[in-house]
Scaffold this active site. Structure first.
Site: not given
Ligand code: LLP
Length: 430
Positions: A244, A284-286, A322, A326, A354, A383
């Protein structure tokens, strides 16, 4: 920091001229920088390791959903990362990329019986259980396989946060996790189930969170819960703190260092979990891949109307959802470096799809652009491609990974044969 910069008048990804990638692979195309991915992973991993240098290193499970490209996954697996997955497809892809099963966690509110059977059979590290119904199913599935699966409960702390309502997960109104109040009863119930071994707790409150306050409030609640579960006689060895952490989408001109949010976050986690004696995990992802990727696209048409200047590019909402989903902001950098004194115009940058939702931005001041110019949507590594589709029968977008002077197509653009040929006509119309 990222590794996209102007050099001799053109935008480069590391040491590769983006014009070369556009010429060889075509547009639209996602371009990822290995160096940026590596840098962010190392920054995060070492900060988390620094929380308690005497303790075993915390687990860093990269959230595959942010970017599941095989080249990206292999880059992270080679650095020693684990993987956070949310579907059988992601578990399979993580395994295919070389993540050891003992480094994979599986989260998500809707795991099916066959998905759970696959994950348990593969011997993954941990399943993050999100409901009582899932607990029952997991125990049944694992017992049938003669296994006792290590698991944690994902708890909904009723503290949500995030860059947008659609990516807030931690409030009681959100579908995620077991309720805080029920965690103790469920933990006790799980102790008598043959197919699960409860190892601890997990929490994830949302995405694109740029201050530590909400994390801190949620984590403090979780620490309290660890204490009360232990007082009830349960073993709680693991605390998975989710992902997050947000990143800057508006890139200040002097932005040349890693986000200090990582350090603030590490200090906060250290403070909140001090003396708790748990194995920490992070998802962590983003933060790892967000600004390690761009979407490279070409201007197809300029549609000038008396009140609007539309810049129609060859990328669309099916490639980068995105902004439509969002209202997300992505910087736009022309690939040809604009002169400092170049005239700027207000553009609506749109794709060919379209519907009016296929708008990346409105009234954005950009250096004057013309047909065939290349532009880059910045900070599109997370994403972006992972949310792409074939809407309007547009082939799935291509992806390229750069390393130094080299680049490789890590997902070719989908062919029209694959786009059309996988459908089947019903027998009565064949
Ligand atoms: N762990 C869980 C259980 C999650 O649901 C998520 C993201 C993460 C980790 C990784 O979160 P991050 O570190 O990437 O914030 N599509 C949206 C974001 C959706 C996030 C969903 N869950 C966007 O483009 O902003």
């Amino acid at each position: 920091m990222h590794h996209f910069a102007y050099r001799d008048g053109a935008l480069f990804a590391e040491d590769v001229d983006l014009r070369r990638i556009a010429a060889e692979v075509g547009t639209p195309v996602y371009v990822y920088s290995s160096a940026t991915i590596e840098r962010h992973y190392r920054l995060f991993e070492s900060a988390m390791r620094g929380i308690d240098p005497a303790a075993p290193a915390p687990h860093v499970f990269y959230a595959v959903k942010a970017n599941g490209n095989l080249g990206v996954l292999k880059t992270l697996a080679a650095l020693g990362a684990g993987a956070d997955t949310v579907s059988e497809g992601e578990v399979r892809k993580a395994l295919a990329a070389g993540f050891a099963p003992e480094k994979i966690v599986f989260s998500g509110v809707g795991k099916s019986e066959s998905e759970l059977a696959f994950a348990v059979g593969a011997g993954i590290f941990q399943i993050n259980i999100e409901s009582e119904s899932e607990l029952e199913l997991l125990s049944k599935v694992a017992a049938r396989l003669g296994k006792r699966q290590e698991a944690v409960f994902r708890v909904n702390p009723d503290i949500g946060a995030g860059g947008h309502a659609k990516i807030t997960t931690g409030s009681a109104a959100n579908k995620f996790g077991v309720s805080f109040e029920e965690a103790s009863r469920l933990y006790a119930r799980a102790a008598n189930m043959p197919g699960v071994r409860m190892m601890g707790l997990a929490v994830h409150i949302g995405s694109q969170i740029r201050e530590t306050e909400a994390f801190e409030a949620a984590y403090a609640k979780m620490v309290g819960l660890v204490g009360s579960l232990r007082a009830e006689g349960h073993r709680v060895d693991r605390l998975d703190l989710g992902g997050g952490l947000g990143i800057p989408y508006e890139i200040p001109k002097d932005f040349d260092h890693g986000p200090s949010l990582i350090e603030d976050y590490a200090a906060m986690v250290g403070r909140v979990t001090k003396g708790l004696d748990v194995e920490l995990g992070f998802e962590p992802g983003r933060l790892i891949v967000g600004n390690a990727g761009i979407l490279l696209t070409q201007v197809l048409h300029l549609n000038s109307r008396p009140t609007k200047q539309f810049l129609v590019v060859d990328a669309a909402m099916n490639d980068l959802l995105r902004p439509a989903m969002y209202e997300a902001y992505h910087e736009i950098w022309p690939v040809a470096e604009p002169a400092a004194d170049m005239r700027k115009l207000a553009y609506d940058v749109v794709g060919p799809i379209c519907e009016s939702g296929d708008t990346f931005t409105t009234d954005r001041l950009l250096p004057e652009l013309k047909q065939h110019d290349l532009i880059a949507f910045m900070t599109a590594g997370a994403y972006g491609a992972s949310m792409s589709s074939t809407y309007n029968q547009r082939p799935l977008v291509a992806e390229v990974l750069v390393k130094g002077t080299e680049f490789a197509v890590t997902r070719p653009r989908q062919s029209y044969e694959d786009l059309i040929g996988t459908d089947r006509a019903p027998p009565w119309l064949a």
